[in-house]
Design a protein around this motif. Sequence first.
Motif, PDB file in Angstrom:
ATOM      1  N   ASP A  84       8.824   3.016  -6.613  1.00  0.00           N
ATOM      2  CA  ASP A  84       8.924   4.446  -7.212  1.00  0.00           C
ATOM      3  C   ASP A  84      10.436   4.664  -7.566  1.00  0.00           C
ATOM      4  OD1 ASP A  84      10.022   4.853  -4.425  1.00  0.00           O
ATOM      5  OD2 ASP A  84       8.396   6.211  -4.004  1.00  0.00           O
TER       6      ASP A  84
ATOM      7  N   HIS B 155       6.229   7.406   0.309  1.00  0.00           N
ATOM      8  CA  HIS B 155       6.755   6.500  -1.143  1.00  0.00           C
ATOM      9  C   HIS B 155       5.216   6.697  -2.029  1.00  0.00           C
ATOM     10  CE1 HIS B 155      10.703   4.875  -0.485  1.00  0.00           C
ATOM     11  NE2 HIS B 155      10.322   4.505   0.537  1.00  0.00           N
ATOM     12  N   LEU B 156       5.693   6.596  -3.385  1.00  0.00           N
ATOM     13  CA  LEU B 156       4.575   6.626  -4.131  1.00  0.00           C
ATOM     14  C   LEU B 156       4.238   5.433  -4.828  1.00  0.00           C
ATOM     15  CD1 LEU B 156       5.844   9.629  -6.294  1.00  0.00           C
ATOM     16  CD2 LEU B 156       4.310   9.733  -4.660  1.00  0.00           C
ATOM     17  N   LYS B 157       4.927   4.178  -4.612  1.00  0.00           N
ATOM     18  CA  LYS B 157       4.419   2.765  -4.865  1.00  0.00           C
ATOM     19  C   LYS B 157       4.778   1.831  -3.703  1.00  0.00           C
ATOM     20  CE  LYS B 157       4.805   3.424  -9.720  1.00  0.00           C
ATOM     21  NZ  LYS B 157       5.157   2.978 -11.197  1.00  0.00           N
ATOM     22  N   GLU B 158       4.799   0.716  -4.108  1.00  0.00           N
ATOM     23  CA  GLU B 158       4.785  -0.281  -2.868  1.00  0.00           C
ATOM     24  C   GLU B 158       6.153  -0.340  -2.301  1.00  0.00           C
ATOM     25  OE1 GLU B 158       4.671  -0.829  -6.265  1.00  0.00           O
ATOM     26  OE2 GLU B 158       2.541  -1.629  -6.574  1.00  0.00           O
ATOM     27  N   ILE B 159       6.404  -0.605  -0.996  1.00  0.00           N
ATOM     28  CA  ILE B 159       7.481  -0.890  -0.284  1.00  0.00           C
ATOM     29  C   ILE B 159       7.959  -2.310  -0.264  1.00  0.00           C
ATOM     30  CG2 ILE B 159       8.575  -0.491   1.939  1.00  0.00           C
ATOM     31  CD1 ILE B 159       7.069   1.856   2.461  1.00  0.00           C
TER      32      ILE B 159
ATOM     33  N   ASP C 111       0.712  -1.245  -0.166  1.00  0.00           N
ATOM     34  CA  ASP C 111       0.079  -0.007  -0.021  1.00  0.00           C
ATOM     35  C   ASP C 111       0.788   1.346  -0.040  1.00  0.00           C
ATOM     36  OD1 ASP C 111       1.030  -0.178   2.587  1.00  0.00           O
ATOM     37  OD2 ASP C 111      -0.899  -0.240   3.701  1.00  0.00           O
ATOM     38  N   ALA C 112       2.174   1.109  -0.321  1.00  0.00           N
ATOM     39  CA  ALA C 112       3.050   2.168  -0.119  1.00  0.00           C
ATOM     40  C   ALA C 112       3.427   2.885   1.279  1.00  0.00           C
ATOM     41  CB  ALA C 112       2.759   3.390  -1.180  1.00  0.00           C
TER      42      ALA C 112
ATOM     43  N   GLU D 206       4.988   7.484   5.524  1.00  0.00           N
ATOM     44  CA  GLU D 206       4.074   7.908   4.663  1.00  0.00           C
ATOM     45  C   GLU D 206       4.995   8.820   3.952  1.00  0.00           C
ATOM     46  OE1 GLU D 206      -0.193   9.989   3.791  1.00  0.00           O
ATOM     47  OE2 GLU D 206       0.721  10.080   5.563  1.00  0.00           O
TER      48      GLU D 206
ATOM     49  N   SER E  47      11.420   1.362  -2.462  1.00  0.00           N
ATOM     50  CA  SER E  47      10.147   1.098  -3.079  1.00  0.00           C
ATOM     51  C   SER E  47       9.957   0.971  -4.537  1.00  0.00           C
ATOM     52  CB  SER E  47       9.355   2.601  -2.629  1.00  0.00           C
ATOM     53  OG  SER E  47       8.091   2.729  -3.498  1.00  0.00           O
TER      54      SER E  47
END
Length: 522
Positions: free
Chosen positions: A428, A406-410, A386-387, A404, A426
Amino acid sequence: MASSRTSSTQATKTKTPDDLVAPVVKKPHIYYGSLEEKERERLAKGESGILGKEGLKAGIEAGNINITSGEVFEIEEHISERQAEVLAEFERRKRARQINVSTDDSEVKACLRALGEPITLFGEGPAERRERLRNILSVVGTDALKKTKKDDEKSKKSKEEYQQTWYHEGPNSLKVARLWIANYSLPRAMKRLEEARLHKEIPETTRTSQMQELHKSLRSLNNFCSQIGDDRPISYCHFSPNSKMLATACWSGLCKLWSVPDCNLLHTLRGHNTNVGAIVFHPKSTVSLDQKDVNLASCAADGSVKLWSLDSDEPVADIEGHTVRVARVMWHPSGRFLGTTCYDRSWRLWDLEAQEEILHQEGHSMGVYDIAFHQDGSLAGTGGLDAFGRVWDLRTGRCIMFLEGHLKEIYGIHFSPNGYHIATGSGDNTCKVWDLRQRRCVYTIPAHQNLVTGVKFEPIHGNFLLTGAYDNTAKIWTHPGWSPLKTLAGHEGKVMGLDISSDGQLIATCSYDRTFKLWMAE
């Protein structure tokens, strides 16, 4: 005399306008009333019209001449409908004048949005916008706006209620485990802080020269061993605590143990039937743990988690409870607990002494991918699809920090040995460094050209950070400063896993190209 004659003759030739004869204008006949009766009388007398009787009959039969038979057009009904429309419009305008509309343009826009109308039209100013809102309210009524506000308040309340943290009673074994973790972590924290104080007493010049030597050795890192590990991509690699073995996990379902640094195959662990996500050594394995005891743990995409010893190729035990993919598995620093991350949006903590699941922790809105434990054993960090990342206090069960940004998944998370830095990698293409003391992101490293699969701090002092990515490279970054030191290039496929030996001398990377590589300073 001559001039007088000529002038008199000219006067006789020219005529005044009054003497001109005006043309006769034929006045048209004006008939008052209907010609219907006159036409009937003329037809009754037998007079022929322009076309005659026969022509007239033919015209009537063809429908070209219409002689009515008592049909009436109701003008009053249409007049009354029109009057009603005009009256309704007047009433609407009257209501509009009585409606009070805010002069704050932002409030006007909010009201229009609440009514489902566009907040602005092309070329429309604040005054026109207010007038449009007034006209809309005069039609739908001011109650419509009150209803929408009430609905918004209800939805906000329901969201707040939904977002509230709720608690439920846990088993007694969880309470025992939390007390045990507190007693385990506090002395380790004191020891870490004491070491930090001693390190701070070292003169600045000495520390700087040591860091420069480290950076020089890191820049000289080279690949000294490359080995084909399997027929399928290698997804994970992990050094043993004594740095003399390397465990690799493969998509074929096999896990293998290799000798370091000569990369000879020692054991092939058979037990998984599908892609293996991770395999990790027990913190005391190869140091003080017997070979017959549980030395390794692994997880796979079918939800299976298996425990292994060093004297057998078959699993010692299976941990049952997961029904969907388990992405990562990690030992608590004490070796008593095992953490697993799952695609069911939760992560779990298993007590291997009690042989039971003591914690089933939710909190992510999508699958949980990676997990890491603080060096003291007090905290756990999880990274989700869920980033978002979360830091959990294992002694209380609370989420103490929300990562909170990141723009994409970790896909990777790791704690620094200094105790207060966390790194996350991530999809991103970035790596973020977080400070537990400030509870915020302190630096964003634009690390790679593709998604970052793993992050690792140097295990002794955290003097550098290692990242790996799908751009076929791994990179080393200074700490602090976060400037690039070395790019480890050589893989022909995505770098899927990486690790640093406990003595900090070796770096291992594994790849989609079915190989793993060892890197060492010259």
